[in-house]
Scaffold this motif. Structure first.
Motif, PDB file in Angstrom:
ATOM      1  N   LEU A 185       0.628  -1.304   0.100  1.00 19.78           N
ATOM      2  CA  LEU A 185       0.032  -0.012  -0.050  1.00 19.78           C
ATOM      3  C   LEU A 185       0.829   1.209  -0.091  1.00 19.78           C
ATOM      4  CD1 LEU A 185      -3.029   0.837   0.099  1.00 19.78           C
ATOM      5  CD2 LEU A 185      -2.784   1.167   2.541  1.00 19.78           C
ATOM      6  N   GLU A 186       1.732   1.383   0.721  1.00 21.55           N
ATOM      7  CA  GLU A 186       2.827   2.677   1.200  1.00 21.55           C
ATOM      8  C   GLU A 186       3.546   2.843  -0.267  1.00 21.55           C
ATOM      9  OE1 GLU A 186       6.131   4.557   3.842  1.00 21.55           O
ATOM     10  OE2 GLU A 186       5.301   2.788   4.379  1.00 21.55           O
ATOM     11  N   SER A 187       4.092   1.662  -0.931  1.00 26.27           N
ATOM     12  CA  SER A 187       4.862   2.165  -2.100  1.00 26.27           C
ATOM     13  C   SER A 187       3.634   2.228  -3.193  1.00 26.27           C
ATOM     14  CB  SER A 187       5.598   0.853  -2.623  1.00 26.27           C
ATOM     15  OG  SER A 187       4.904  -0.175  -2.912  1.00 26.27           O
ATOM     16  N   VAL A 188       2.691   1.739  -3.388  1.00 30.05           N
ATOM     17  CA  VAL A 188       1.620   2.036  -4.310  1.00 30.05           C
ATOM     18  C   VAL A 188       1.315   3.537  -4.255  1.00 30.05           C
ATOM     19  CG1 VAL A 188      -0.740   1.401  -5.456  1.00 30.05           C
ATOM     20  CG2 VAL A 188       0.884  -0.180  -4.869  1.00 30.05           C
ATOM     21  N   LEU A 189       1.025   3.865  -2.914  1.00 23.13           N
ATOM     22  CA  LEU A 189       0.611   5.456  -2.564  1.00 23.13           C
ATOM     23  C   LEU A 189       1.426   6.215  -3.085  1.00 23.13           C
ATOM     24  CD1 LEU A 189      -1.593   7.044  -1.377  1.00 23.13           C
ATOM     25  CD2 LEU A 189      -0.604   6.772   0.796  1.00 23.13           C
ATOM     26  N   LYS A 190       2.574   5.967  -2.758  1.00 19.62           N
ATOM     27  CA  LYS A 190       3.829   6.791  -3.013  1.00 19.62           C
ATOM     28  C   LYS A 190       4.002   7.233  -4.483  1.00 19.62           C
ATOM     29  CE  LYS A 190       7.112   6.359   0.926  1.00 19.62           C
ATOM     30  NZ  LYS A 190       8.209   6.068   1.236  1.00 19.62           N
ATOM     31  N   ASN A 191       3.815   6.120  -5.494  1.00 25.21           N
ATOM     32  CA  ASN A 191       3.699   5.968  -6.817  1.00 25.21           C
ATOM     33  C   ASN A 191       2.760   6.887  -7.237  1.00 25.21           C
ATOM     34  OD1 ASN A 191       6.096   4.642  -6.844  1.00 25.21           O
ATOM     35  ND2 ASN A 191       5.111   2.517  -7.298  1.00 25.21           N
ATOM     36  N   LEU A 192       1.521   6.437  -7.076  1.00 26.56           N
ATOM     37  CA  LEU A 192       0.202   7.469  -7.622  1.00 26.56           C
ATOM     38  C   LEU A 192       0.396   8.639  -6.827  1.00 26.56           C
ATOM     39  CD1 LEU A 192      -2.327   6.850  -8.753  1.00 26.56           C
ATOM     40  CD2 LEU A 192      -3.437   6.293  -6.454  1.00 26.56           C
ATOM     41  N   CYS A 193       0.773   9.229  -5.807  1.00 28.07           N
ATOM     42  CA  CYS A 193       1.099  10.584  -5.477  1.00 28.07           C
ATOM     43  C   CYS A 193       1.935  11.463  -6.397  1.00 28.07           C
ATOM     44  CB  CYS A 193       1.514  10.715  -3.949  1.00 28.07           C
ATOM     45  SG  CYS A 193       0.221  10.401  -2.773  1.00 28.07           S
ATOM     46  N   GLU A 194       3.013  10.512  -6.743  1.00 30.92           N
ATOM     47  CA  GLU A 194       4.081  11.311  -7.493  1.00 30.92           C
ATOM     48  C   GLU A 194       3.698  11.440  -8.984  1.00 30.92           C
ATOM     49  OE1 GLU A 194       8.033   9.554  -9.390  1.00 30.92           O
ATOM     50  OE2 GLU A 194       8.185   9.376  -7.292  1.00 30.92           O
TER      51      GLU A 194
END
Length: 181
Positions: free
Chosen positions: A15-24
């Motif tokens: 979740l955290e890495s997917v969220l970071k990528n989506l935010c970017e």
């Protein structure tokens, strides 16, 4: 495993890495949540004491109150909540408001992503199964309320949500009654 084979979901561990990528990808500052939390902590420390103490009642506690008491208590809670919201709206500078809004966008994305995890669907299936096995008729405790588990899935989404919440509250001991009414 069934959900994994069907695909389209991911694990909460990612979740955290997917969220970071989506935010970017969307140009959102992922770290705004941390900054906003610090801003809220600072604002909360400065908040007048009378706004900090907002009473919270469970559904069971509300039901036990008379209609007049319910109206008064819920009215008081609403007024304090509105005053607290106004306080928070006014205590941030324009730059800080941008950070707070950015943090809200990150939290919204996280909520949406969390609904697409294997764990979310597995928990929902577990609760549905437990509910199916546990829900009984008040007039005949030996009789199941639902004939098939699929009956729960066919309920309106809002009704399902409320049913799940009441059942979880009952299962966790926060409520002592979960019979049909």
């Amino acid at each position: 495993m069934k959900l994994h084979k069907e695909g389209g979901l991911y694990s909460e561990a990612l979740l955290e890495s997917v969220l970071k990528n989506l935010c970017e990808e969307q140009g959102i500052d992922y770290t705004a949540v941390i900054s906003a939390r610090k801003l809220y902590e600072r604002a909360f420390k400065r908040m007048p004491v009378e706004l900090r103490d907002i009473k919270k009642l469970t559904q069971d506690e509300i039901v036990k109150l008379s209609k007049e008491e319910q109206k008064k208590v819920l009215g008081d809670i609403k007024k304090k909540t509105e005053k607290a919201s106004k306080y928070f709206e006014q205590c941030f500078s324009d730059e800080e408001k941008v950070i707070v809004e950015e943090a809200k966008r990150v939290e919204q994305l996280e909520s949406e992503l969390r609904l697409n995890t294997y764990e979310h669907y597995a928990k929902k299936a577990q609760i549905r199964f437990e509910l199916f096995l546990s829900a009984r008729l008040e007039e005949n405790i030996e009789s199941k309320y639902f004939k098939e588990e699929s009956e729960i899935e066919e309920l309106d989404q809002l009704i399902q949500k409320n049913l799940y919440e009441k059942f979880i509250s009952f299962r966790n001991g926060a409520s002592d009654n979960f019979l049909s009414k």
